[in-house]
Design a protein around this motif. Structure first.
Motif, PDB file in Angstrom:
ATOM      1  N   PRO A 197       0.838  -1.201   0.000  1.00  0.00           N
ATOM      2  CA  PRO A 197       0.000   0.000   0.000  1.00  0.00           C
ATOM      3  C   PRO A 197       0.877   1.256   0.000  1.00  0.00           C
ATOM      4  O   PRO A 197       1.869   1.300   0.742  1.00  0.00           O
ATOM      5  CB  PRO A 197      -0.784  -0.093   1.309  1.00  0.00           C
ATOM      6  N   PRO A 198       0.555   2.252  -0.801  1.00  0.00           N
ATOM      7  CA  PRO A 198       1.362   3.475  -0.853  1.00  0.00           C
ATOM      8  C   PRO A 198       1.560   4.106   0.525  1.00  0.00           C
ATOM      9  O   PRO A 198       2.616   4.686   0.792  1.00  0.00           O
ATOM     10  CB  PRO A 198       0.551   4.395  -1.762  1.00  0.00           C
ATOM     11  N   LEU A 199       0.555   3.966   1.404  1.00  0.00           N
ATOM     12  CA  LEU A 199       0.701   4.531   2.748  1.00  0.00           C
ATOM     13  C   LEU A 199       1.917   3.959   3.469  1.00  0.00           C
ATOM     14  O   LEU A 199       2.550   4.637   4.265  1.00  0.00           O
ATOM     15  CB  LEU A 199      -0.553   4.209   3.574  1.00  0.00           C
ATOM     16  N   ALA A 200       2.248   2.681   3.164  1.00  0.00           N
ATOM     17  CA  ALA A 200       3.349   2.030   3.854  1.00  0.00           C
ATOM     18  C   ALA A 200       4.688   2.620   3.461  1.00  0.00           C
ATOM     19  O   ALA A 200       5.594   2.724   4.277  1.00  0.00           O
ATOM     20  CB  ALA A 200       3.328   0.531   3.575  1.00  0.00           C
ATOM     21  N   TYR A 201       4.829   3.006   2.165  1.00  0.00           N
ATOM     22  CA  TYR A 201       6.132   3.590   1.807  1.00  0.00           C
ATOM     23  C   TYR A 201       6.105   5.108   1.728  1.00  0.00           C
ATOM     24  O   TYR A 201       7.091   5.734   1.358  1.00  0.00           O
ATOM     25  CB  TYR A 201       6.735   2.946   0.558  1.00  0.00           C
ATOM     26  N   LEU A 202       4.985   5.704   2.118  1.00  0.00           N
ATOM     27  CA  LEU A 202       4.923   7.169   2.180  1.00  0.00           C
ATOM     28  C   LEU A 202       6.036   7.760   3.059  1.00  0.00           C
ATOM     29  O   LEU A 202       6.713   8.707   2.638  1.00  0.00           O
ATOM     30  CB  LEU A 202       3.541   7.608   2.672  1.00  0.00           C
ATOM     31  N   PRO A 203       6.271   7.205   4.269  1.00  0.00           N
ATOM     32  CA  PRO A 203       7.347   7.773   5.095  1.00  0.00           C
ATOM     33  C   PRO A 203       8.697   7.752   4.386  1.00  0.00           C
ATOM     34  O   PRO A 203       9.448   8.730   4.435  1.00  0.00           O
ATOM     35  CB  PRO A 203       7.368   6.860   6.320  1.00  0.00           C
ATOM     36  N   LEU A 204       8.970   6.656   3.685  1.00  0.00           N
ATOM     37  CA  LEU A 204      10.242   6.572   2.964  1.00  0.00           C
ATOM     38  C   LEU A 204      10.329   7.645   1.894  1.00  0.00           C
ATOM     39  O   LEU A 204      11.363   8.299   1.719  1.00  0.00           O
ATOM     40  CB  LEU A 204      10.377   5.193   2.309  1.00  0.00           C
ATOM     41  N   ILE A 231       8.988  10.463   1.869  1.00  0.00           N
ATOM     42  CA  ILE A 231       9.194  11.780   2.473  1.00  0.00           C
ATOM     43  C   ILE A 231      10.629  11.930   2.956  1.00  0.00           C
ATOM     44  O   ILE A 231      11.274  12.965   2.747  1.00  0.00           O
ATOM     45  CB  ILE A 231       8.181  11.998   3.617  1.00  0.00           C
ATOM     46  N   ILE A 232      11.157  10.850   3.544  1.00  0.00           N
ATOM     47  CA  ILE A 232      12.551  10.911   4.002  1.00  0.00           C
ATOM     48  C   ILE A 232      13.485  11.097   2.814  1.00  0.00           C
ATOM     49  O   ILE A 232      14.427  11.871   2.848  1.00  0.00           O
ATOM     50  CB  ILE A 232      12.906   9.623   4.771  1.00  0.00           C
ATOM     51  N   TRP A 233      13.196  10.408   1.714  1.00  0.00           N
ATOM     52  CA  TRP A 233      14.106  10.467   0.571  1.00  0.00           C
ATOM     53  C   TRP A 233      13.912  11.713  -0.285  1.00  0.00           C
ATOM     54  O   TRP A 233      14.866  12.280  -0.792  1.00  0.00           O
ATOM     55  CB  TRP A 233      13.894   9.235  -0.325  1.00  0.00           C
ATOM     56  N   PHE A 234      12.666  12.090  -0.480  1.00  0.00           N
ATOM     57  CA  PHE A 234      12.412  13.138  -1.488  1.00  0.00           C
ATOM     58  C   PHE A 234      11.834  14.422  -0.904  1.00  0.00           C
ATOM     59  O   PHE A 234      11.413  15.293  -1.641  1.00  0.00           O
ATOM     60  CB  PHE A 234      11.489  12.596  -2.583  1.00  0.00           C
ATOM     61  N   GLY A 235      11.782  14.513   0.410  1.00  0.00           N
ATOM     62  CA  GLY A 235      11.366  15.763   1.026  1.00  0.00           C
ATOM     63  C   GLY A 235       9.858  15.893   1.129  1.00  0.00           C
ATOM     64  O   GLY A 235       9.106  14.972   0.810  1.00  0.00           O
ATOM     65  N   ILE A 236       9.441  17.069   1.596  1.00  0.00           N
ATOM     66  CA  ILE A 236       8.014  17.247   1.847  1.00  0.00           C
ATOM     67  C   ILE A 236       7.360  18.098   0.770  1.00  0.00           C
ATOM     68  O   ILE A 236       6.234  18.541   0.901  1.00  0.00           O
ATOM     69  CB  ILE A 236       7.778  17.891   3.235  1.00  0.00           C
ATOM     70  N   ASP A 237       8.062  18.338  -0.323  1.00  0.00           N
ATOM     71  CA  ASP A 237       7.478  19.169  -1.379  1.00  0.00           C
ATOM     72  C   ASP A 237       6.693  18.331  -2.385  1.00  0.00           C
ATOM     73  O   ASP A 237       6.374  17.185  -2.133  1.00  0.00           O
ATOM     74  CB  ASP A 237       8.592  19.963  -2.076  1.00  0.00           C
ATOM     75  N   GLU A 238       6.470  18.940  -3.538  1.00  0.00           N
ATOM     76  CA  GLU A 238       5.680  18.272  -4.574  1.00  0.00           C
ATOM     77  C   GLU A 238       6.293  16.938  -4.998  1.00  0.00           C
ATOM     78  O   GLU A 238       5.578  15.981  -5.290  1.00  0.00           O
ATOM     79  CB  GLU A 238       5.553  19.175  -5.806  1.00  0.00           C
ATOM     80  N   LEU A 239       7.621  16.894  -5.051  1.00  0.00           N
ATOM     81  CA  LEU A 239       8.293  15.729  -5.619  1.00  0.00           C
ATOM     82  C   LEU A 239       7.820  14.430  -4.969  1.00  0.00           C
ATOM     83  O   LEU A 239       7.440  13.472  -5.653  1.00  0.00           O
ATOM     84  CB  LEU A 239       9.811  15.875  -5.481  1.00  0.00           C
ATOM     85  N   LYS A 281       5.137  13.802  -3.276  1.00  0.00           N
ATOM     86  CA  LYS A 281       3.711  13.548  -3.511  1.00  0.00           C
ATOM     87  C   LYS A 281       3.490  12.976  -4.913  1.00  0.00           C
ATOM     88  O   LYS A 281       2.811  11.969  -5.097  1.00  0.00           O
ATOM     89  CB  LYS A 281       2.914  14.844  -3.356  1.00  0.00           C
ATOM     90  N   VAL A 282       4.082  13.642  -5.896  1.00  0.00           N
ATOM     91  CA  VAL A 282       3.889  13.186  -7.273  1.00  0.00           C
ATOM     92  C   VAL A 282       4.515  11.802  -7.464  1.00  0.00           C
ATOM     93  O   VAL A 282       3.944  10.939  -8.127  1.00  0.00           O
ATOM     94  CB  VAL A 282       4.467  14.218  -8.270  1.00  0.00           C
ATOM     95  N   LEU A 283       5.668  11.593  -6.855  1.00  0.00           N
ATOM     96  CA  LEU A 283       6.320  10.289  -6.994  1.00  0.00           C
ATOM     97  C   LEU A 283       5.474   9.172  -6.389  1.00  0.00           C
ATOM     98  O   LEU A 283       5.392   8.076  -6.939  1.00  0.00           O
ATOM     99  CB  LEU A 283       7.696  10.307  -6.323  1.00  0.00           C
ATOM    100  N   LEU A 284       4.861   9.464  -5.251  1.00  0.00           N
ATOM    101  CA  LEU A 284       4.021   8.442  -4.613  1.00  0.00           C
ATOM    102  C   LEU A 284       2.866   8.040  -5.540  1.00  0.00           C
ATOM    103  O   LEU A 284       2.611   6.854  -5.756  1.00  0.00           O
ATOM    104  CB  LEU A 284       3.463   8.973  -3.284  1.00  0.00           C
ATOM    105  N   ILE A 285       2.218   9.067  -6.113  1.00  0.00           N
ATOM    106  CA  ILE A 285       1.110   8.769  -7.034  1.00  0.00           C
ATOM    107  C   ILE A 285       1.651   8.077  -8.278  1.00  0.00           C
ATOM    108  O   ILE A 285       1.089   7.099  -8.768  1.00  0.00           O
ATOM    109  CB  ILE A 285       0.366  10.072  -7.405  1.00  0.00           C
TER     110      ILE A 285
END
Lengths: 274, 286
Positions: free
Chosen positions: B138-145, B147-155, B157-161
Motif C-alpha cells: 500500500p502506498p501509505l506504507a512507503y509514504l514515510p520513505l 518523504i525521508i528520501w524526497f522531502g516534503i514538497d511536490e516531488l 507527492k507526485v512520486l508516490l502517485i
C-alpha cells in the motif's frame, strides 16, 4: 538475368537441398519434423504441398520464408542462401495477418512503408495491386469490415507489393466458404499468370491442390518427407478453357484426386496406429 | 409455467440462470448484452433519495451523515470563501495537477517499460522483480520513505502517485505486447522490417486496447493514492481538504471532497473511453 550472375544462379529458382529439421524432446528420441527434403521451384512454377497433419508442410514454408533455420542442409533463392526473412519471399497467411488500424490502402502499402518508400510511391504501387485484385471500391475501408475473401485479397495484394521472387501461401483459402474459395482460386491463378511469380502453396484440399498447381508434392509424416511428386496439367487447361468446374469434374481430375486421397488417408491411418 | 418447455427446472433461480432468446438484431448468449443506462440512472436517483430520506427523517445524525443539502451548502460556502486559505478551484487544481502529472509520467515511462518487458527477456528479468515487489505494497506504507528520501514538497507527492500508477501501466503494456498475432509480426518481418519497426508498426498499435484499459485502471490508482500523498505537509488539495475537514468533524466538506474527486475521475474515465473509441475502433474486431 543480370550480367553479374553466374551460370546456374541466373535462373530464378528456389532450391531446397538435403534439408532436415529435428529438435530434441527431453527424455524421448528427437522429433524429426522434416527429413532430407529436396525441392526445386523454378520460374513460373506453382508448387502445391499437400499432406496429412504433422507432415511438415508449414515447417517447409517457414524454412523458405526464413522464419526458421534448417538443422541440416540449405535453402537458396537465386543462388543466395536464405538466412532469414526477406522481401524477396512474401508470405500470405491464412488469417489474422492484416493490421486492423490501417485501411485497405495502407495495409497493402504496409510493406512499402517498412522499406522506406515515400507516401506517393507507396500509394501508386499499392493502387496497382489493389486494381489487380479488384479492391478499388474498398481502398478506404477498414479491413475488419470486409468479408474473409476480400481480406485475403488484401493480403495477396500486400504480398505482391514488394515484388517478391516467390509467394509463399500458407493455406490462404482455408478459412473461406466453398463458393468464395473457388472464386479465390481462379483469382490467384490469374494473379500468378499476370505477375509471373513463383508460388509455394499449402492446402488441405486435394481438389484445390490439383486444380491450382503445376507441380504437387505430397508429404508424409514421421519423419516429415516428400513421398510423391506429380506434374499437373489442370491450371494450364483452365487458362485455355476458363471453365474451372468442368476441369474439376473431368475423369482424369477425379481419378488423380482419389489416388492422392488414398495416399493421405493411409498416412492418417498410420498416425492412429502409431 | 407448468407447460413451459424448459430443460433446467422451474423457479425464480432457474429462470434467472437461463439465457433469454435473442431479439432481432442481437446474438443469442452474448454476455452482458443490453442497455444498462436506465438502470444506472434509477439507481443514482434512488441512492440520493435514500440519503436524503434517512437524514431528513433523522435516522442518522448529521455528524455521521449530513443531508445532501448540507453538502451542497458546504460546496457553496467553499466556492465563496475557500478552505484553510485556498480557494476551491486551487484545491481542485492542485490535486488534479498532481494526479495527472504523475499519470502522464507513468504513461511516458510505464508504456515503454512494459513494451520492453514484453519484448525482451532481459528487460523482463531486470524489471519484473522490483515491480512485483513494490506493486502489492500500500502506498501509505512507503509514504514515510518517500518523504525521508524526497522531502516534503511536490516531488514526494507526485512520486508516490506515480508509483501507484506505474505498475498497472507497465503490466498492461506488457500484456498488450501479446495482442499482436504472430502472422502480423511475421508479415512485417518478411517485408524486411527491423525489430524496432515491428515494435513501432505492429506491436504498439496492437497493444493500444490493453494500454487504454491500463490507463483507466492506473488513473484510478492515482486518485486512490492522492489522499495518502496529501496526508503529510500539504496545504492544499482535495485529499488535504478531506483529511483536515475530517479532523474538525466537518463531515459535509468531507463528503463534498469525495464527490468532487469522484466526478473528476468519472469524467476522465469517460474521456479515455471516448478517445479509445476514436483511436481503436477495431478493438475486439481485428
Amino acid at each position: 538475368m543480370t550480367a553479374l550472375g553466374t551460370d546456374n544462379s541466373t535462373a530464378k529458382a528456389v532450391s531446397v537441398k538435403n534439408v532436415s529439421v529435428f529438435y530434441p524432446v527431453p527424455g524421448k528420441p528427437s522429433v524429426h519434423a522434416l527429413k532430407n527434403i529436396n525441392l526445386e521451384i523454378h520460374e513460373k512454377d506453382f508448387v502445391v504441398a499437400l499432406g496429412a497433419s504433422g507432415c511438415g508442410k508449414s515447417t517447409l514454408l517457414n524454412l523458405i520464408a526464413g522464419f526458421m533455420a534448417p538443422s541440416e542442409g540449405e535453402i537458396s533463392l537465386n543462388g543466395r542462401i536464405v538466412t532469414g526473412p526477406g522481401a524477396d519471399r512474401s508470405v500470405v497467411f491464412q488469417k489474422h495477418a492484416l493490421l486492423p488500424w490501417l485501411n485497405v490502402l495502407d495495409n497493402v502499402a504496409f510493406g512499402l512503408k517498412i522499406q522506406g518508400h515515400d507516401r506517393k510511391k507507396r500509394e501508386d504501387i499499392a493502387r496497382g495491386f489493389i486494381k489487380l485484385l479488384g479492391l478499388e471500391q474498398f481502398e478506404q475501408s477498414a479491413t475488419y469490415e470486409l468479408s474473409g475473401g476480400m481480406q485475403q485479397r488484401v493480403g495477396i495484394a500486400r504480398a505482391l507489393t514488394s515484388d517478391p521472387a516467390i509467394l509463399l501461401m500458407d493455406e490462404p483459402l482455408g478459412a473461406l466458404d466453398a463458393l468464395t474459395r473457388e472464386r479465390a482460386q481462379e483469382l490467384i491463378l490469374k494473379v500468378w499468370r499476370d505477375t509471373g511469380k513463383m508460388v509455394f502453396f499449402i492446402t488441405h484440399s486435394v481438389e484445390e491442390a490439383l486444380f491450382m498447381g503445376t507441380k504437387l508434392i505430397v508429404m508424409s509424416p514421421r519423419p516429415g518427407r516428400i513421398s510423391h511428386v506429380f506434374d499437373l496439367p489442370f491450371s494450364r487447361r483452365y487458362f485455355e478453357t476458363g471453365n474451372a468446374r468442368a476441369i474439376k469434374a473431368s475423369t482424369e481430375f477425379i481419378a488423380l484426386r482419389e489416388e492422392i486421397l488414398k495416399i493421405i488417408f493411409a498416412d492418417e491411418e498410420g498416425a492412429h496406429h502409431a | 409455467m407448468r407447460n413451459a418447455p424448459t430443460n433446467s427446472g422451474n423457479g425464480l433461480w432457474a429462470g434467472l440462470m437461463k439465457a433469454k432468446p435473442a431479439k432481432p438484431g442481437e446474438i443469442y448468449g452474448v454476455p452482458g448484452q443490453g442497455d444498462s443506462l436506465k438502470i444506472s440512472a434509477v439507481v443514482i436517483v434512488g441512492l440520493i433519495f435514500f440519503w436524503w430520506f434517512v437524514t431528513y427523517a433523522g435516522f442518522v445524525k448529521p455528524l455521521f451523515l449530513p443531508s445532501p443539502m448540507a453538502v451542497i451548502d458546504a460546496l457553496v460556502t467553499m466556492l465563496k470563501d475557500g478552505f484553510t486559505g485556498a480557494s476551491f478551484w486551487e484545491h481542485t487544481w492542485v490535486s488534479t495537477a498532481r494526479v495527472f502529472g504523475a499519470f502522464l509520467l507513468a504513461c511516458v515511462i510505464g508504456i515503454p517499460l512494459g513494451i520492453a518487458m514484453g519484448m525482451s527477456p532481459v528487460a523482463r528479468g531486470i524489471f519484473d522483480p522490483p515491480i512485483e515487489f513494490y506493486r502489492p505494497i500500500p502506498p501509505l506504507a512507503y509514504l514515510p520513505l518517500m518523504i525521508i528520501w524526497f522531502g516534503i514538497d511536490e516531488l514526494s507527492k507526485v512520486l508516490l502517485i506515480f508509483l501507484s500508477v506505474l505498475a498497472p501501466m507497465a503490466l498492461g503494456a506488457r500484456a498488450g505486447v501479446r495482442s499482436a498475432a504472430i502472422e502480423q509480426i511475421h508479415a512485417a518481418y518478411s517485408f524486411g522490417a527491423t525489430r524496432w519497426q515491428v515494435v513501432r508498426m505492429v506491436i504498439l498499435p496492437s497493444a493500444m486496447p490493453e494500454i487504454f484499459t491500463a490507463m483507466r485502471v492506473g488513473i484510478g490508482f492515482g486518485w486512490t493514492t492522492l489522499v495518502a500523498a496529501e496526508m503529510v505537509a500539504a496545504t492544499s488539495g482535495l485529499g488535504y481538504t478531506v483529511l483536515s475537514a475530517s479532523r474538525f468533524l466537518q463531515t459535509p466538506i468531507v463528503i463534498m471532497g469525495i464527490v468532487v474527486i469522484a466526478i473528476i475521475a468519472y469524467a476522465f474515465d469517460h474521456l479515455v473511453r471516448f478517445v479509445e473509441r476514436r483511436v481503436v475502433p477495431w478493438k475486439g474486431r481485428g
